[in-house]
Design a protein around this motif. Structure first.
Motif, PDB file in Angstrom:
ATOM      1  N   ALA A  11      10.402 -13.181 -12.806  1.00  0.00           N
ATOM      2  CA  ALA A  11      10.716 -12.020 -11.976  1.00  0.00           C
ATOM      3  C   ALA A  11       9.569 -11.016 -11.968  1.00  0.00           C
ATOM      4  O   ALA A  11       9.341 -10.333 -10.972  1.00  0.00           O
ATOM      5  CB  ALA A  11      12.000 -11.351 -12.460  1.00  0.00           C
ATOM      6  N   ARG A  12       8.807 -10.953 -13.041  1.00  0.00           N
ATOM      7  CA  ARG A  12       7.722  -9.976 -13.128  1.00  0.00           C
ATOM      8  C   ARG A  12       6.490 -10.369 -12.313  1.00  0.00           C
ATOM      9  O   ARG A  12       5.437  -9.743 -12.405  1.00  0.00           O
ATOM     10  CB  ARG A  12       7.342  -9.726 -14.586  1.00  0.00           C
ATOM     11  N   ARG A  13       6.621 -11.373 -11.483  1.00  0.00           N
ATOM     12  CA  ARG A  13       5.504 -11.825 -10.666  1.00  0.00           C
ATOM     13  C   ARG A  13       5.185 -10.862  -9.521  1.00  0.00           C
ATOM     14  O   ARG A  13       4.126 -10.926  -8.920  1.00  0.00           O
ATOM     15  CB  ARG A  13       5.785 -13.220 -10.097  1.00  0.00           C
ATOM     16  N   TRP A  14       6.092  -9.927  -9.212  1.00  0.00           N
ATOM     17  CA  TRP A  14       5.895  -9.039  -8.067  1.00  0.00           C
ATOM     18  C   TRP A  14       4.946  -7.892  -8.373  1.00  0.00           C
ATOM     19  O   TRP A  14       4.961  -7.320  -9.449  1.00  0.00           O
ATOM     20  CB  TRP A  14       7.230  -8.453  -7.601  1.00  0.00           C
ATOM     21  N   ARG A  15       4.135  -7.550  -7.382  1.00  0.00           N
ATOM     22  CA  ARG A  15       3.225  -6.401  -7.424  1.00  0.00           C
ATOM     23  C   ARG A  15       3.512  -5.572  -6.180  1.00  0.00           C
ATOM     24  O   ARG A  15       3.509  -6.093  -5.063  1.00  0.00           O
ATOM     25  CB  ARG A  15       1.772  -6.882  -7.418  1.00  0.00           C
ATOM     26  N   LEU A  16       3.758  -4.277  -6.348  1.00  0.00           N
ATOM     27  CA  LEU A  16       4.028  -3.360  -5.244  1.00  0.00           C
ATOM     28  C   LEU A  16       2.842  -2.428  -5.076  1.00  0.00           C
ATOM     29  O   LEU A  16       2.334  -1.871  -6.052  1.00  0.00           O
ATOM     30  CB  LEU A  16       5.293  -2.544  -5.531  1.00  0.00           C
ATOM     31  N   GLU A  17       2.398  -2.266  -3.825  1.00  0.00           N
ATOM     32  CA  GLU A  17       1.321  -1.345  -3.498  1.00  0.00           C
ATOM     33  C   GLU A  17       1.753  -0.495  -2.321  1.00  0.00           C
ATOM     34  O   GLU A  17       2.521  -0.944  -1.466  1.00  0.00           O
ATOM     35  CB  GLU A  17       0.045  -2.108  -3.116  1.00  0.00           C
ATOM     36  N   ILE A  18       1.261   0.747  -2.284  1.00  0.00           N
ATOM     37  CA  ILE A  18       1.482   1.580  -1.106  1.00  0.00           C
ATOM     38  C   ILE A  18       0.126   1.996  -0.550  1.00  0.00           C
ATOM     39  O   ILE A  18      -0.867   2.091  -1.269  1.00  0.00           O
ATOM     40  CB  ILE A  18       2.386   2.803  -1.370  1.00  0.00           C
ATOM     41  N   ASP A  19       0.118   2.234   0.745  1.00  0.00           N
ATOM     42  CA  ASP A  19      -1.098   2.628   1.456  1.00  0.00           C
ATOM     43  C   ASP A  19      -1.256   4.144   1.332  1.00  0.00           C
ATOM     44  O   ASP A  19      -0.423   4.895   1.835  1.00  0.00           O
ATOM     45  CB  ASP A  19      -0.963   2.204   2.920  1.00  0.00           C
ATOM     46  N   MET A  20      -2.287   4.570   0.635  1.00  0.00           N
ATOM     47  CA  MET A  20      -2.511   5.994   0.403  1.00  0.00           C
ATOM     48  C   MET A  20      -3.447   6.621   1.439  1.00  0.00           C
ATOM     49  O   MET A  20      -3.773   7.805   1.337  1.00  0.00           O
ATOM     50  CB  MET A  20      -3.079   6.201  -1.007  1.00  0.00           C
ATOM     51  N   SER A  21      -3.862   5.851   2.462  1.00  0.00           N
ATOM     52  CA  SER A  21      -4.755   6.414   3.481  1.00  0.00           C
ATOM     53  C   SER A  21      -3.994   7.420   4.339  1.00  0.00           C
ATOM     54  O   SER A  21      -2.778   7.319   4.514  1.00  0.00           O
ATOM     55  CB  SER A  21      -5.345   5.307   4.357  1.00  0.00           C
ATOM     56  N   ASP A  22      -4.716   8.391   4.876  1.00  0.00           N
ATOM     57  CA  ASP A  22      -4.097   9.439   5.684  1.00  0.00           C
ATOM     58  C   ASP A  22      -3.366   8.882   6.898  1.00  0.00           C
ATOM     59  O   ASP A  22      -2.283   9.335   7.233  1.00  0.00           O
ATOM     60  CB  ASP A  22      -5.141  10.465   6.132  1.00  0.00           C
ATOM     61  N   GLY A  23      -3.942   7.906   7.550  1.00  0.00           N
ATOM     62  CA  GLY A  23      -3.335   7.351   8.750  1.00  0.00           C
ATOM     63  C   GLY A  23      -2.394   6.191   8.499  1.00  0.00           C
ATOM     64  O   GLY A  23      -1.888   5.586   9.438  1.00  0.00           O
ATOM     65  N   LYS A  24      -2.144   5.880   7.230  1.00  0.00           N
ATOM     66  CA  LYS A  24      -1.297   4.738   6.869  1.00  0.00           C
ATOM     67  C   LYS A  24      -1.731   3.488   7.646  1.00  0.00           C
ATOM     68  O   LYS A  24      -0.927   2.779   8.226  1.00  0.00           O
ATOM     69  CB  LYS A  24       0.176   5.050   7.109  1.00  0.00           C
ATOM     70  N   ASP A  25      -3.063   3.273   7.641  1.00  0.00           N
ATOM     71  CA  ASP A  25      -3.635   2.179   8.423  1.00  0.00           C
ATOM     72  C   ASP A  25      -4.024   0.960   7.580  1.00  0.00           C
ATOM     73  O   ASP A  25      -4.695   0.058   8.055  1.00  0.00           O
ATOM     74  CB  ASP A  25      -4.849   2.681   9.206  1.00  0.00           C
ATOM     75  N   GLY A  26      -3.618   0.955   6.314  1.00  0.00           N
ATOM     76  CA  GLY A  26      -3.885  -0.194   5.464  1.00  0.00           C
ATOM     77  C   GLY A  26      -5.282  -0.236   4.884  1.00  0.00           C
ATOM     78  O   GLY A  26      -5.748  -1.294   4.485  1.00  0.00           O
ATOM     79  N   THR A  27      -5.956   0.924   4.800  1.00  0.00           N
ATOM     80  CA  THR A  27      -7.318   0.938   4.280  1.00  0.00           C
ATOM     81  C   THR A  27      -7.417   1.405   2.826  1.00  0.00           C
ATOM     82  O   THR A  27      -8.496   1.373   2.245  1.00  0.00           O
ATOM     83  CB  THR A  27      -8.227   1.845   5.147  1.00  0.00           C
TER      84      THR A  27
END
Length: 158
Positions: A11-27
């Protein structure tokens, strides 16, 4: 050459990331650290579409789909600068925002590089767990999808 023995995924195989760019453009993808529990779900809406033509057999049609992630995090701090981890703070702020300020662009994937990986936008519910004087500062997160959950190539794949 011998045949490898299959093993069970953890179950611990998951990694969560969020997009911290101003435009939420995945950068600017950044890790959400301290996850102690993670439960993804992408439930379809299925409607009965049976008719006389099916001769008594039920027929069904998928008419929609929704996704939701539930996670528990151990709150991370910088005790020297008196700040919370930037991704934890971004999630907390989104929980109290309105409109687009209440949404986070997220992705989650198998941290070992297996092909399972997803990306979408979600609304945040932030619920501190509280507890005894010996307890860790934990938060229950619910990330409710708004829009599609896309299948993506795992960015951690070899």
């Amino acid at each position: 050459m011998s045949t490898p023995t299959p093993t069970t995924a953890l179950a611990r195989r998951w990694r969560l990331e969020i997009d911290m760019s101003d435009g939420k453009d995945g950068t600017d993808w950044q890790l959400v650290p301290g996850i102690t529990a993670f439960t993804p779900a992408a439930e379809p809406n299925i409607e009965d579409s049976s008719s006389y033509d099916s001769e008594g057999w039920a027929e069904n049609t998928k008419t929609g789909q929704a996704f939701e992630l539930s996670a528990t995090i151990n709150r991370k701090i910088n005790d020297q600068a008196k700040t919370y981890h930037p991704t934890h703070e971004a999630l907390r702020r989104a929980a109290f925002g309105w409109g687009s300020a209440s949404e986070v662009h997220l992705r989650y994937m198998d941290r070992t590089g297996l092909p399972e990986a997803y990306e979408g936008t979600a609304l945040v519910t932030w619920a501190p767990s509280g507890g005894e004087y010996t307890a860790l500062d934990q938060v229950e997160l619910t990330l409710t999808g708004t829009g599609p959950l896309q299948l993506i190539d795992n960015p951690l794949a070899g």
